[in-house]
Motif scaffolding. Structure first.
Motif, PDB file in Angstrom:
ATOM      1  N   MET A   1       0.849  -1.194   0.000  1.00 41.47           N
ATOM      2  CA  MET A   1       0.000   0.000   0.000  1.00 41.47           C
ATOM      3  C   MET A   1       0.885   1.245   0.000  1.00 41.47           C
ATOM      4  N   ALA A   2       0.564   2.191  -0.875  1.00 44.51           N
ATOM      5  CA  ALA A   2       1.335   3.424  -0.963  1.00 44.51           C
ATOM      6  C   ALA A   2       1.221   4.226   0.330  1.00 44.51           C
ATOM      7  N   ARG A   3       2.268   4.986   0.610  1.00 41.05           N
ATOM      8  CA  ARG A   3       2.292   5.824   1.810  1.00 41.05           C
ATOM      9  C   ARG A   3       2.406   7.287   1.400  1.00 41.05           C
ATOM     10  N   THR A   4       1.954   8.164   2.295  1.00 41.26           N
ATOM     11  CA  THR A   4       2.059   9.600   2.090  1.00 41.26           C
ATOM     12  C   THR A   4       2.908  10.200   3.189  1.00 41.26           C
ATOM     13  N   LEU A   5       3.841  11.059   2.824  1.00 39.45           N
ATOM     14  CA  LEU A   5       4.692  11.706   3.810  1.00 39.45           C
ATOM     15  C   LEU A   5       3.904  12.745   4.610  1.00 39.45           C
ATOM     16  N   PRO A   6       4.291  12.994   5.866  1.00 40.19           N
ATOM     17  CA  PRO A   6       3.672  14.096   6.608  1.00 40.19           C
ATOM     18  C   PRO A   6       4.005  15.424   5.936  1.00 40.19           C
ATOM     19  N   THR A   7       3.055  16.304   5.885  1.00 41.40           N
ATOM     20  CA  THR A   7       3.257  17.586   5.202  1.00 41.40           C
ATOM     21  C   THR A   7       3.747  18.680   6.148  1.00 41.40           C
ATOM     22  N   ALA A   8       3.450  18.563   7.432  1.00 44.07           N
ATOM     23  CA  ALA A   8       3.877  19.579   8.399  1.00 44.07           C
ATOM     24  C   ALA A   8       5.299  19.279   8.882  1.00 44.07           C
ATOM     25  N   PRO A   9       6.077  20.317   9.189  1.00 40.33           N
ATOM     26  CA  PRO A   9       7.409  20.074   9.752  1.00 40.33           C
ATOM     27  C   PRO A   9       7.321  19.237  11.025  1.00 40.33           C
ATOM     28  N   VAL A  10       8.273  18.333  11.197  1.00 41.87           N
ATOM     29  CA  VAL A  10       8.306  17.437  12.344  1.00 41.87           C
ATOM     30  C   VAL A  10       9.627  17.620  13.067  1.00 41.87           C
ATOM     31  N   SER A  11       9.583  17.750  14.383  1.00 42.71           N
ATOM     32  CA  SER A  11      10.800  17.884  15.183  1.00 42.71           C
ATOM     33  C   SER A  11      11.292  16.517  15.637  1.00 42.71           C
ATOM     34  N   PRO A  12      12.611  16.360  15.807  1.00 41.14           N
ATOM     35  CA  PRO A  12      13.099  15.125  16.419  1.00 41.14           C
ATOM     36  C   PRO A  12      12.625  15.039  17.857  1.00 41.14           C
ATOM     37  N   TYR A  13      12.582  13.820  18.400  1.00 39.58           N
ATOM     38  CA  TYR A  13      12.105  13.688  19.771  1.00 39.58           C
ATOM     39  C   TYR A  13      13.231  13.577  20.785  1.00 39.58           C
ATOM     40  N   LYS A  14      14.483  13.416  20.323  1.00 40.14           N
ATOM     41  CA  LYS A  14      15.583  13.436  21.279  1.00 40.14           C
ATOM     42  C   LYS A  14      16.894  13.725  20.564  1.00 40.14           C
ATOM     43  N   LEU A  15      17.833  14.260  21.326  1.00 37.51           N
ATOM     44  CA  LEU A  15      19.224  14.389  20.914  1.00 37.51           C
ATOM     45  C   LEU A  15      19.939  13.143  21.428  1.00 37.51           C
ATOM     46  N   ALA A  16      20.410  12.297  20.522  1.00 43.36           N
ATOM     47  CA  ALA A  16      20.886  10.968  20.911  1.00 43.36           C
ATOM     48  C   ALA A  16      22.340  10.951  21.349  1.00 43.36           C
ATOM     49  N   HIS A  17      23.206  11.588  20.570  1.00 40.48           N
ATOM     50  CA  HIS A  17      24.628  11.514  20.906  1.00 40.48           C
ATOM     51  C   HIS A  17      25.407  12.612  20.195  1.00 40.48           C
ATOM     52  N   ALA A  18      26.668  12.739  20.595  1.00 40.65           N
ATOM     53  CA  ALA A  18      27.611  13.641  19.937  1.00 40.65           C
ATOM     54  C   ALA A  18      28.871  12.855  19.603  1.00 40.65           C
ATOM     55  N   VAL A  19      29.506  13.238  18.517  1.00 42.06           N
ATOM     56  CA  VAL A  19      30.794  12.659  18.127  1.00 42.06           C
ATOM     57  C   VAL A  19      31.824  13.781  18.113  1.00 42.06           C
ATOM     58  N   LEU A  20      32.928  13.557  18.796  1.00 49.81           N
ATOM     59  CA  LEU A  20      33.988  14.545  18.911  1.00 49.81           C
ATOM     60  C   LEU A  20      35.258  14.031  18.246  1.00 49.81           C
ATOM     61  N   ARG A  21      35.972  14.933  17.603  1.00 50.20           N
ATOM     62  CA  ARG A  21      37.313  14.639  17.121  1.00 50.20           C
ATOM     63  C   ARG A  21      38.304  15.072  18.203  1.00 50.20           C
ATOM     64  N   THR A  22      39.255  14.209  18.533  1.00 50.52           N
ATOM     65  CA  THR A  22      40.187  14.539  19.604  1.00 50.52           C
ATOM     66  C   THR A  22      41.609  14.138  19.245  1.00 50.52           C
ATOM     67  N   ALA A  23      42.558  15.002  19.585  1.00 52.11           N
ATOM     68  CA  ALA A  23      43.977  14.700  19.428  1.00 52.11           C
ATOM     69  C   ALA A  23      44.545  14.061  20.690  1.00 52.11           C
ATOM     70  N   HIS A  24      43.686  13.845  21.690  1.00 56.11           N
ATOM     71  CA  HIS A  24      44.123  13.290  22.982  1.00 56.11           C
ATOM     72  C   HIS A  24      43.099  12.236  23.409  1.00 56.11           C
ATOM     73  N   LEU A  25      43.063  11.129  22.681  1.00 51.76           N
ATOM     74  CA  LEU A  25      41.979  10.164  22.827  1.00 51.76           C
ATOM     75  C   LEU A  25      41.874   9.602  24.237  1.00 51.76           C
ATOM     76  N   ASP A  26      42.921   9.051  24.774  1.00 52.33           N
ATOM     77  CA  ASP A  26      42.842   8.417  26.091  1.00 52.33           C
ATOM     78  C   ASP A  26      42.468   9.414  27.176  1.00 52.33           C
ATOM     79  N   GLU A  27      43.071  10.601  27.118  1.00 51.25           N
ATOM     80  CA  GLU A  27      42.775  11.620  28.126  1.00 51.25           C
ATOM     81  C   GLU A  27      41.326  12.096  28.025  1.00 51.25           C
ATOM     82  N   THR A  28      40.826  12.204  26.798  1.00 53.44           N
ATOM     83  CA  THR A  28      39.444  12.637  26.603  1.00 53.44           C
ATOM     84  C   THR A  28      38.466  11.594  27.111  1.00 53.44           C
ATOM     85  N   ILE A  29      38.748  10.324  26.843  1.00 50.39           N
ATOM     86  CA  ILE A  29      37.899   9.254  27.368  1.00 50.39           C
ATOM     87  C   ILE A  29      37.855   9.310  28.887  1.00 50.39           C
TER      88      ILE A  29
END
Length: 208
Positions: free
Chosen positions: A1-29
């Motif tokens: 069965m075909a589907r229709t996308l929601p037409t109204a803007p939708v917000s995410p329900y959570k901020l899940a994670h962050a990814v960081l670049r680090t030059a000091h991996l062990d110390e940052t952990i």
């Protein structure tokens, strides 16, 4: 069965994670483990790692960049799977790589993709990470925004992040968002859509 996308803007329900670049991996952990009372969930040092402090399969992930590249704006390093078949170019400058926002449904994610595309905002890449289907954008300062849905319950995602398949390929599998959109609107089963990209790349857990 075909589907229709929601037409109204939708917000995410959570901020899940962050990814960081680090030059000091062990110390940052150690820094974030101390402050957050966090535990290691994925340890691929000296290349990277991920930690969590609650039921989420990871809250912070770290990508190691060369210590000599503290001011390496404009340069990049390749982050790839065990076979080198799938990879991403990541800035060598320490800082924020991306923030991940979770949507309630595939329709909500694809509706956001369609609205962004109409406004001239295009993804920088799209990845099926196994536990998530993710569309990545870049803000004006080139911080990435991972717009995603979860493809499995958190308990299974936690098992996935500890699996040999994930260890061999923590990057994921590229997919075409327009193909995903077309499949969604045509009524392709959601379980099939959640695996898009994975059938185009055979993961090796042996490194051979």
């Amino acid at each position: 069965m075909a589907r229709t996308l929601p037409t109204a803007p939708v917000s995410p329900y959570k901020l899940a994670h962050a990814v960081l670049r680090t030059a000091h991996l062990d110390e940052t952990i150690r820094h974030y483990e101390l402050l957050l009372n966090a535990r290691m969930v994925f340890d691929q040092r000296p290349y990277g790692a991920a930690i969590t402090y609650d039921e989420e399969h990871h809250r912070l992930a770290f990508v190691a960049v060369p210590a000599s590249a503290d001011d390496g704006a404009g340069e990049s390093v390749r982050v790839a799977d065990a076979d080198g078949a799938v990879g991403l170019d990541v800035s060598v400058a320490p800082g924020l790589e991306h923030l991940a926002f979770v949507f309630e449904s595939l329709g909500a994610l694809l509706g956001t993709y369609v609205r962004a595309k109409a406004a001239g905002v295009k993804p920088v890449y799209c990845m099926n990470h196994g536990a998530t289907v993710s569309i990545y954008y870049a803000d004006p300062d080139d911080h990435k925004n991972e717009m995603m849905i979860e493809t499995m319950p958190m308990e299974l995602a936690d098992e996935w992040i500890h699996s040999p398949e994930f260890a061999a390929n923590p990057i994921g599998w590229p997919f075409d968002p327009d193909e995903l959109l077309a499949g969604y609107e045509a009524g392709v089963p959601l379980a099939e859509l959640m695996t898009m990209g994975r059938d185009q790349y055979a993961t090796s857990t042996s490194g051979t």
